[in-house]
Motif scaffolding. Structure first.
Motif, PDB file in Angstrom:
ATOM      1  N   HIS A 117      36.265  23.762  54.621  1.00 30.47           N
ATOM      2  CA  HIS A 117      35.630  24.718  55.542  1.00 30.47           C
ATOM      3  C   HIS A 117      35.394  24.093  56.911  1.00 30.47           C
ATOM      4  CE1 HIS A 117      34.949  27.706  52.495  1.00 30.47           C
ATOM      5  NE2 HIS A 117      34.471  26.771  51.698  1.00 30.47           N
ATOM      6  N   SER A 162      38.704  27.605  50.314  1.00 32.94           N
ATOM      7  CA  SER A 162      39.184  26.445  51.029  1.00 32.94           C
ATOM      8  C   SER A 162      38.314  25.244  50.714  1.00 32.94           C
ATOM      9  CB  SER A 162      39.144  26.695  52.531  1.00 32.94           C
ATOM     10  OG  SER A 162      39.338  25.470  53.187  1.00 32.94           O
ATOM     11  N   ASP A 184      43.853  30.134  57.491  1.00 34.75           N
ATOM     12  CA  ASP A 184      43.491  31.053  56.426  1.00 34.75           C
ATOM     13  C   ASP A 184      44.739  31.532  55.695  1.00 34.75           C
ATOM     14  OD1 ASP A 184      41.658  32.534  54.905  1.00 34.75           O
ATOM     15  OD2 ASP A 184      42.035  34.321  56.103  1.00 34.75           O
ATOM     16  N   GLU A 215      35.204  29.364  44.440  1.00 37.44           N
ATOM     17  CA  GLU A 215      34.444  28.440  45.292  1.00 37.44           C
ATOM     18  C   GLU A 215      33.214  27.907  44.552  1.00 37.44           C
ATOM     19  OE1 GLU A 215      32.307  28.236  49.680  1.00 37.44           O
ATOM     20  OE2 GLU A 215      33.255  30.089  49.037  1.00 37.44           O
TER      21      GLU A 215
END
Length: 148
Positions: free
Chosen positions: A39, A36, A46, A133
């Motif tokens: 955050h 994501s 989610d 990420e």
């Protein structure tokens, strides 16, 4: 010369551009892989993504999107579009109901499939054990450093 738009129309315009150039495909890879860009945001679900975008959410590009936008030659124009939007670097939306932009983006020449191809590269990266990420953070860092 500038164009006056309602704030909500500008957000919808940004979403339309993402769809037209296939950038939403990249978001889908991140969302499905559990990553994501936002955050801690209360509007993030989610595996579903953003539930309530504001102008700052729309204007901001993650490192993956910046890479894509740069490859298709749209990064500078995207950043210019949002230059005068108040609060674009904050999650809280302080943008007035009516905003002025200098120009809209020219995206008709961009093939939507190019976004799908970039998304497929990221999907393969994840399937091969890559951490999306970490890649995003590295790209974001590189783009920030490039501007300095």
């Amino acid at each position: 010369m500038s164009i006056e738009m309602e704030k909500e129309n500008l957000i919808q315009y940004g979403l339309k551009v993402f769809e037209e150039i296939g950038a939403n495909e990249i978001c889908s890879v991140c969302i499905r892989s559990g990553n994501s860009c936002c955050h801690g945001c209360e509007f993030l679900k989610d595996k579903e993504g953003c539930q309530k975008r504001n102008t700052s959410c729309m204007a901001w590009l993650c490192g993956l999107q910046k890479l894509y936008f740069k490859e298709i030659g749209l990064l500078d124009d995207w950043e210019k579009l949002w230059t005068k939007i108040p609060g674009k670097l904050h999650r809280g939306d302080v943008t007035p109901d009516i905003v002025k932009v200098k120009t809209l983006l020219k995206v008709k020449h961009i093939n939507k499939n190019s976004g799908k191809l970039m998304a497929d590269k990221f999907k393969t990266f994840v399937e091969d054990g890559g951490n999306l990420e970490k890649l995003e953070r590295r790209l974001q860092h590189d783009f920030v450093m490039e501007k300095l």
